[in-house]
Structure formats: structure tokens, C-alpha cells
Design a protein around this motif. Structure first.
Motif, mmCIF file in Angstrom:
data_model
loop_
_atom_site.group_PDB
_atom_site.id
_atom_site.type_symbol
_atom_site.label_atom_id
_atom_site.label_comp_id
_atom_site.label_asym_id
_atom_site.label_seq_id
_atom_site.Cartn_x
_atom_site.Cartn_y
_atom_site.Cartn_z
ATOM 1 N N GLY A 263 4.505 13.287 -3.375
ATOM 2 C CA GLY A 263 5.744 13.989 -3.668
ATOM 3 C C GLY A 263 6.939 13.093 -3.951
ATOM 4 O O GLY A 263 8.054 13.581 -4.149
ATOM 5 N N HIS A 264 6.706 11.782 -3.982
ATOM 6 C CA HIS A 264 7.798 10.862 -4.309
ATOM 7 C C HIS A 264 8.014 10.832 -5.822
ATOM 8 O O HIS A 264 7.053 10.740 -6.592
ATOM 9 C CB HIS A 264 7.485 9.447 -3.820
ATOM 10 N N GLN A 265 9.273 10.903 -6.219
ATOM 11 C CA GLN A 265 9.606 10.706 -7.633
ATOM 12 C C GLN A 265 9.742 9.200 -7.847
ATOM 13 O O GLN A 265 10.657 8.561 -7.320
ATOM 14 C CB GLN A 265 10.915 11.417 -7.983
ATOM 15 N N VAL A 266 8.829 8.629 -8.622
ATOM 16 C CA VAL A 266 8.702 7.170 -8.707
ATOM 17 C C VAL A 266 9.071 6.684 -10.108
ATOM 18 O O VAL A 266 8.732 7.303 -11.114
ATOM 19 C CB VAL A 266 7.261 6.729 -8.374
ATOM 20 N N GLU A 267 9.767 5.554 -10.156
ATOM 21 C CA GLU A 267 10.097 4.920 -11.436
ATOM 22 C C GLU A 267 9.922 3.413 -11.297
ATOM 23 O O GLU A 267 10.385 2.811 -10.327
ATOM 24 C CB GLU A 267 11.532 5.244 -11.848
ATOM 25 N N MET A 268 9.241 2.793 -12.261
ATOM 26 C CA MET A 268 9.012 1.351 -12.242
ATOM 27 C C MET A 268 10.180 0.624 -12.909
ATOM 28 O O MET A 268 10.722 1.074 -13.918
ATOM 29 C CB MET A 268 7.713 1.029 -12.982
ATOM 30 N N LYS A 269 10.575 -0.510 -12.330
ATOM 31 C CA LYS A 269 11.642 -1.338 -12.896
ATOM 32 C C LYS A 269 11.090 -2.737 -13.183
ATOM 33 O O LYS A 269 10.384 -3.320 -12.354
ATOM 34 C CB LYS A 269 12.816 -1.445 -11.923
ATOM 35 N N ILE B 101 1.344 3.574 -7.104
ATOM 36 C CA ILE B 101 2.295 4.475 -7.763
ATOM 37 C C ILE B 101 1.718 5.886 -7.838
ATOM 38 O O ILE B 101 2.406 6.879 -7.555
ATOM 39 C CB ILE B 101 2.632 3.949 -9.168
ATOM 40 N N LYS B 102 0.442 5.975 -8.182
ATOM 41 C CA LYS B 102 -0.226 7.277 -8.281
ATOM 42 C C LYS B 102 -0.240 7.980 -6.919
ATOM 43 O O LYS B 102 0.074 9.178 -6.824
ATOM 44 C CB LYS B 102 -1.647 7.080 -8.799
ATOM 45 N N GLN B 103 -0.584 7.241 -5.872
ATOM 46 C CA GLN B 103 -0.665 7.844 -4.544
ATOM 47 C C GLN B 103 0.699 8.310 -4.049
ATOM 48 O O GLN B 103 0.830 9.393 -3.463
ATOM 49 C CB GLN B 103 -1.283 6.848 -3.562
ATOM 50 N N LEU B 104 1.734 7.506 -4.281
ATOM 51 C CA LEU B 104 3.083 7.901 -3.858
ATOM 52 C C LEU B 104 3.544 9.143 -4.622
ATOM 53 O O LEU B 104 4.191 10.034 -4.058
ATOM 54 C CB LEU B 104 4.061 6.749 -4.061
ATOM 55 N N SER B 105 3.213 9.207 -5.897
ATOM 56 C CA SER B 105 3.579 10.376 -6.700
ATOM 57 C C SER B 105 2.879 11.618 -6.180
ATOM 58 O O SER B 105 3.484 12.698 -6.105
ATOM 59 C CB SER B 105 3.205 10.132 -8.163
ATOM 60 N N GLU B 106 1.615 11.471 -5.804
ATOM 61 C CA GLU B 106 0.869 12.608 -5.275
ATOM 62 C C GLU B 106 1.422 13.075 -3.936
ATOM 63 O O GLU B 106 1.269 14.245 -3.562
ATOM 64 C CB GLU B 106 -0.613 12.232 -5.139
ATOM 65 N N SER C 72 0.843 -1.193 0.000
ATOM 66 C CA SER C 72 0.000 0.000 0.000
ATOM 67 C C SER C 72 0.876 1.239 0.000
ATOM 68 O O SER C 72 2.014 1.234 0.489
ATOM 69 C CB SER C 72 -0.912 0.005 1.230
ATOM 70 N N ALA C 73 0.343 2.319 -0.530
ATOM 71 C CA ALA C 73 1.102 3.575 -0.584
ATOM 72 C C ALA C 73 1.429 4.079 0.810
ATOM 73 O O ALA C 73 2.526 4.599 1.061
ATOM 74 C CB ALA C 73 0.312 4.621 -1.363
ATOM 75 N N GLU C 74 0.490 3.933 1.751
ATOM 76 C CA GLU C 74 0.702 4.446 3.093
ATOM 77 C C GLU C 74 1.863 3.741 3.782
ATOM 78 O O GLU C 74 2.746 4.372 4.366
ATOM 79 C CB GLU C 74 -0.565 4.293 3.936
ATOM 80 N N ARG C 75 1.877 2.398 3.700
ATOM 81 C CA ARG C 75 2.962 1.660 4.362
ATOM 82 C C ARG C 75 4.302 1.932 3.681
ATOM 83 O O ARG C 75 5.317 2.164 4.342
ATOM 84 C CB ARG C 75 2.678 0.167 4.377
ATOM 85 N N LEU C 76 4.318 1.886 2.358
ATOM 86 C CA LEU C 76 5.565 2.129 1.641
ATOM 87 C C LEU C 76 6.092 3.536 1.930
ATOM 88 O O LEU C 76 7.310 3.736 2.057
ATOM 89 C CB LEU C 76 5.358 1.943 0.140
ATOM 90 N N HIS C 77 5.211 4.504 2.063
ATOM 91 C CA HIS C 77 5.626 5.883 2.358
ATOM 92 C C HIS C 77 6.424 5.941 3.662
ATOM 93 O O HIS C 77 7.504 6.546 3.714
ATOM 94 C CB HIS C 77 4.404 6.787 2.437
ATOM 95 N N TYR C 78 5.906 5.315 4.707
ATOM 96 C CA TYR C 78 6.603 5.344 5.994
ATOM 97 C C TYR C 78 7.954 4.623 5.905
ATOM 98 O O TYR C 78 8.963 5.084 6.468
ATOM 99 C CB TYR C 78 5.739 4.707 7.082
ATOM 100 N N GLN C 79 7.999 3.495 5.207
ATOM 101 C CA GLN C 79 9.257 2.763 5.089
ATOM 102 C C GLN C 79 10.282 3.542 4.276
ATOM 103 O O GLN C 79 11.467 3.599 4.632
ATOM 104 C CB GLN C 79 8.997 1.392 4.450
#
Length: 556
Positions: free
Chosen positions: A511-517, A504-509, A300-307
Motif C-alpha cells: 500500500g505504499h505509494q513508491v517513486e524511484m529517484k 519496490i513491488k513488495q512495498l507497493s503491494e 528488504s521490503a519488510e525492514r523498510l516498511h517498519y522504518q
């Protein structure tokens, strides 16, 4: 239908299309990034050897069959858990810079910012072999001739190259290996071997055979003062480096105590600086104050954000404070205090990425090997060996069959930084093995995730999976990962294919600069192994990273 033939098949795509189960055993377990290396370790356990013997057998085997990532020209770190007294020993096998090399000399060459990546100037004394010998000398039970036998056999009789290894090998075919006279020993008919092709390394096989005729300390002296040392020095100096015979002969490993923090009631242990295990502990110390189980599913965006934010803060402190322990005293007590962890947790904005903080700027390299062993007596060994970037400098001394690392690239050229380049100094080191204990001192697991600056990020993510969510070792390794890559203060975040578009959308919103690999780019997220031990029964459970060619194997 065209029949399958190894010599004709193409490189397979790097996709996850099968399920891996955890491996269970009772009388010993080995996990590594290649099946033949795992088998080398199991061969030691079957012969009555312990975790130290098996670990170095794996290390030597990987030096032969995955030379793009590891070898006698690199460095190593180890944590050894002694079941007899529940104590962990830390062994630092990193080498020092050349004593001729000063910051002024480098500045006079017109070099600024950092040393050039592949240059002989980045070759520090290779400490891996000294670490192997010292670990066996203190904890091992078998002779070097027994321990090196599988690796010597693979080198002389040949071995089939695995797919991920073949991909890494290919990247070093021309610009690296063919630029070094000794590189011919690491090529097959002048080219990198493809997956399934049989590769030999007679030069390295002979080096291992000669070293195996001696006791560990005799072999160590032979490596650092004899013909091998002279060939290493010759290759470095002919390519513009400054390493000397005196630098080689003065090398010593560092024994010490691990550093640790408590997370969810367990102790997580890492090697102390100059290794970057501190970064993982700092991130965990911050997350200790946050209930991740209430922050949605693991992707989830919330958990990944904190980590992500906790890891950024961990890198900020680690990059500032990690240096040679003989030169700079890292304030470990303050950094690892629960009060500091609480303070850092309060600095995380739950809805926005912190773009203004002074974060570390991690680079990434996955050219490292991690492996681990737990033996029948419950001793655990967690080891990382590395030549840093793919094939290190690419310099292969003649008749030795192994490349030399480029670890000196991690030195800062800022005269005011604790990790500034100086003569005879150990640099900031990325390689970090890990061990987790229960509060009573019993062994919970030996774990690690290889891959440059991905390593502390991987440690944090797999420990969280096991201790926050109760994941078994294989599930913890299967989980999709993030990796903070080099960039601005905000730090670009790479996400693994499979993480949802909504996340990905939530993390970008935020303020994270996100790139998929995706595909083979997924090696960015590291390759790890975990072995856990059940306290009451002693049952072992192991997982091996699906991003690798590896496997876990056990005895019953």
C-alpha cells in the motif's frame, strides 16, 4: 583525444561508481560537505583550537563556498559535547518572525495555507551568526580573526566550485539571484559558476574581515545593530517584508539541554523544539520495540516498511507538537516515554501501510549544510546551518554577499495550531544536529544528515545502521535511503536508485505509494557526516556522504 580542460568540461552525472573507505585518526577529525571547508576546520585543530573553533571555521567557509545552502543570512543549531564532564549543551540559533507581522495582516493580504515560498515575508531574523559567536564565546579558544581566516581567504582570493554545489547554484541563477540587486556578488559574469570555475565573493570577504576584528560578543552586536543589520532590514522591507531594526537588535540564541531517547542501549540526543529532532527520537522510540535485525537485509521490503511506518508516526506527532518553546510547551516526557513508543509500535500493521492515520506532511529541501568535529580531547561538536530552500528567499542585501533565508514558510496559518504565525515567534525548524552517547556518558558519535524534512529520516536510518547492524560511519552513510515526501495521509515514499525491483513491488503491494529517484534527484536523500570515537583508545572513525562533494579529514 580531446584534452581535459576545466573551463570546457560538462557537469558529470550523479552516479555512485567508486568506493569510499572510512577515515581514521587519533588527534582530531573534521567532516563536512566540501573539502575546502573540512580543511578550514583542520587548520584550526592544527593551530591548537578545539571542536568549537573548528566547527565555526567550517561554518564560515561553507558560507562562502556553498552559499546556496548556508550563510550569515540563515539559522543554525548546535550540540556540543564537553568531554570534561560528559555533558551535552544545545544551542538554538533560530531567529524570530517580525514583530509587525500578525496573522490578520497576512489574511488581509489574501494569503492562506502558508506564506509564499520565496517572499520577503518569510525572512525571520537570521540567527546563524549569533550562534557562531555564542558557541565560540562559551567553548572556543581562538580569536575570530583566526577562525574566519580560511573563509575570508576563499572569498577574497577565490575558490573552485564543486560539482554538487554547481548544480544547486545553477537552479538559483535567474529566478532567484538575478531578481536581487545584491545577487551580482553570487554570480560569475552574470551566471552561476560551473564546476571547477573560480568564484570570488569580495563583499562577503569584507564582511567577515570586519567582523573578525572584534571579540565574539562585539562582533555579534555589530552584526545585529550596525550597518549589516540596516542593510538586511532595508532589503527585506524593499521586497515587501516586515523585518525591523528592533527585531534584529533583540535577537538572542537559546542555550539549553538536549532531548534524548535510549536506543539499543545507547543515548541518542537531539536539540529540543523548535527543532524537529523530536521526530527522529519518536521514530527510534517506536523501532526500539521491533527487532529490525530479524526483518531481512537493510533494503528488504519488510525492514523498510517498519522504518517508514515508524517515521510517519514520528512526523505525525512532531508536526503537531513542535513550535516556539516560549509559546508552546511540547509534552516531551509523554511523547518520549517508552510506554508511548510501545503503543506506537503496536499501531504498525506488519503487512500494510497505514493509509488512514493523521500523518505529518513533510516537504523537502536539501539546501542545508551539516558538519561535525571531534578534537584531540574528545570534545564533539555537531552543527547544522541553513538558509532553508535553495538560496532561501533569493534576496541578497547589497554589499553583503549572502542571501536571506525563507524559514518563515514553515509557519502554519491555522490559528489553532501551536506553530501558527505570530509576531516575534520562532517557527518549526527542520535543521537538527545529533550526538550519540554510550550508557556511561562517553561519546559514541557525532552525526547528522542535512536536507529539510529528510533530516530526521536520515538520522533514524544512519543510527539504525550503526546500532542495529554495527555499520561503521561510512557504511552507514553509503546505504540506500528512503524519504517520505509531501502528499496524502499515506505519504509518498521516494526510494533511491539501487533498491531492487522486488522490494519496490513488495512495498507497493503493501500500500505504499513508491517513486524511484536517480541522478541529481538523489540530493533529496540528504548529505550527511558521521564521526565516531572508540572508547578505550580514542581512535576516531569518520564517514562522509557519497551524495555530496564532501570529505572527512583527520590528524595523527
Amino acid at each position: 583525444m580531446i584534452p581535459f580542460e576545466i573551463s570546457k568540461h560538462s557537469q558529470p552525472e550523479f552516479i555512485f561508481n567508486s568506493r569510499r573507505s572510512p577515515v581514521y585518526a587519533t588527534k582530531g577529525m573534521v567532516a563536512s560537505s566540501l573539502p575546502l571547508a573540512t580543511e578550514a576546520g583542520l587548520e584550526m585543530l592544527r593551530s591548537g583550537g578545539n571542536a568549537a573553533d573548528a566547527s565555526i571555521a567550517v561554518a564560515a567557509a561553507l558560507a562562502v563556498i556553498e552559499p546556496c545552502s548556508t550563510g550569515l543570512g540563515g539559522d543554525g543549531f548546535a550540540l556540543f559535547y564537553n568531554a570534561a564532564d560528559n555533558k551535552i549543551s544545545s544551542l538554538n540559533g533560530s531567529g524570530k518572525s517580525a514583530r509587525e507581522m500578525t496573522l490578520k495582516k497576512i489574511q488581509d493580504m489574501g494569503i492562506h495555507g502558508s506564506l509564499p515560498e520565496r517572499h520577503a515575508l518569510t525572512v525571520n531574523v537570521p540567527g546563524a551568526f549569533g550562534m557562531w559567536c555564542d558557541l565560540i564565546d562559551r567553548y572556543g579558544t581562538l580569536t575570530l580573526s583566526k577562525i574566519f581566516a580560511p573563509a575570508t581567504r576563499y572569498a577574497k582570493e577565490g575558490f573552485p566550485v564543486s560539482p554538487v554545489t554547481a548544480s544547486l547554484w545553477k537552479t538559483g541563477e535567474e529566478e532567484i539571484l538575478m531578481a536581487s540587486p545584491g545577487g551580482i556578488n553570487l554570480l560569475l559574469n552574470g551566471k552561476a559558476p560551473r564546476a571547477g570555475e573560480i568564484m570570488h565573493n569580495h563583499a562577503l570577504g569584507e564582511v567577515l574581515r570586519q567582523l573578525s576584528l572584534h571579540t565574539p560578543q562585539e562582533a555579534k552586536k555589530m552584526f545585529y545593530t550596525g550597518k549589516i543589520a540596516k542593510k538586511i532590514v532595508k532589503a527585506v522591507r524593499e521586497n515587501g517584508g516586515m523585518l525591523s531594526a528592533e527585531d534584529m537588535s533583540a535577537h538572542e540564541s537559546l542555550w539549553g539541554e538536549s532531548i534524548k531517547t535510549e536506543y539499543r542501549g545507547y543515548e541518542v540526543h537531539e536539540c529540543p523544539p523548535n527543532g524537529q529532532g523530536l521526530a527522529a527520537l519518536l521514530a527510534l522510540n517506536t523501532l526500539e520495540n521491533i527487532n529490525l535485525a530479524d526483518k531481512g537485509n537493510p533494503c528488504s521490503a519488510e525492514r523498510l516498511h517498519y522504518q517508514i511506518e515508524a517515521m510517519r508516526l514520528g512526523f505525525a506527532d512532531a508536526r503537531l507538537h513542535i513550535a516556539d518553546p516560549h509559546v508552546y510547551k511540547t509534552p516531551l516526557t509523554t511523547l518520549l516515554s517508552k510506554e508511548y513508543g510501545t503503543k506506537r509500535a503496536h499501531e504498525i500493521n506488519p503487512e500494510k501501510a497505514n493509509q488512514d492515520a493523521e500523518h505529518g506532511v513533510p516537504l523537502n529541501s536539501s539546501d542545508t549544510v551539516y558538519f561535525n568535529v571531534i578534537d584531540k580531547d574528545g570534545n564533539g561538536c555537531s552543527v547544522v546551518n541553513s538558509i532553508y530552500m535553495n538560496f532561501g528567499t533569493g534576496i541578497v542585501p547589497e554589499d553583503l554577499g549572502f542571501p536571506l533565508q525563507n524559514r518563515g514558510h514553515n509557519f502554519s496559518l491555522d490559528p489553532n495550531h501551536p506553530n501558527v504565525l505570530a509576531p516575534g515567534k520562532r517557527t518549526y525548524h527542520t535543521i537538527i544536529p545529533g550526538i550519540c552517547l554510550r550508557k556511561n556518558g562517553s561519546l559514541h558519535s557525532v552525526f547528522g544528515v542535512m536536507g529539510g524534512f529528510m533530516q530526521p529520516q536520515g538520522h533514524m536510518q544512519v543510527i539504525s545502521a550503526m546500532l542495529d547492524d554495527g555499520a561503521d560511519p561510512q557504511e552507514a552513510l553509503n546505504r540506500l535511503r528512503f524519504c517520505i515526501e509531501s502528499g496524502d495521509a499515506g505519504g509518498k515514499v521516494c526510494l533511491e536508485e539501487g533498491i531492487s525491483d522486488e522490494t519496490i513491488k513488495q512495498l507497493s503491494e503493501m500500500g505504499h505509494q513508491v517513486e524511484m529517484k536517480s541522478g541529481y534527484e538523489r540530493v533529496l536523500f540528504g548529505r550527511g557526516q558521521i564521526i565516531s570515537r572508540e572508547e578505550e583508545t580514542g581512535t576516531l572513525c569518520a564517514g562522509c556522504d557519497p551524495r555530496s562533494d564532501g570529505v572527512a579529514g583527520g590528524l595523527c
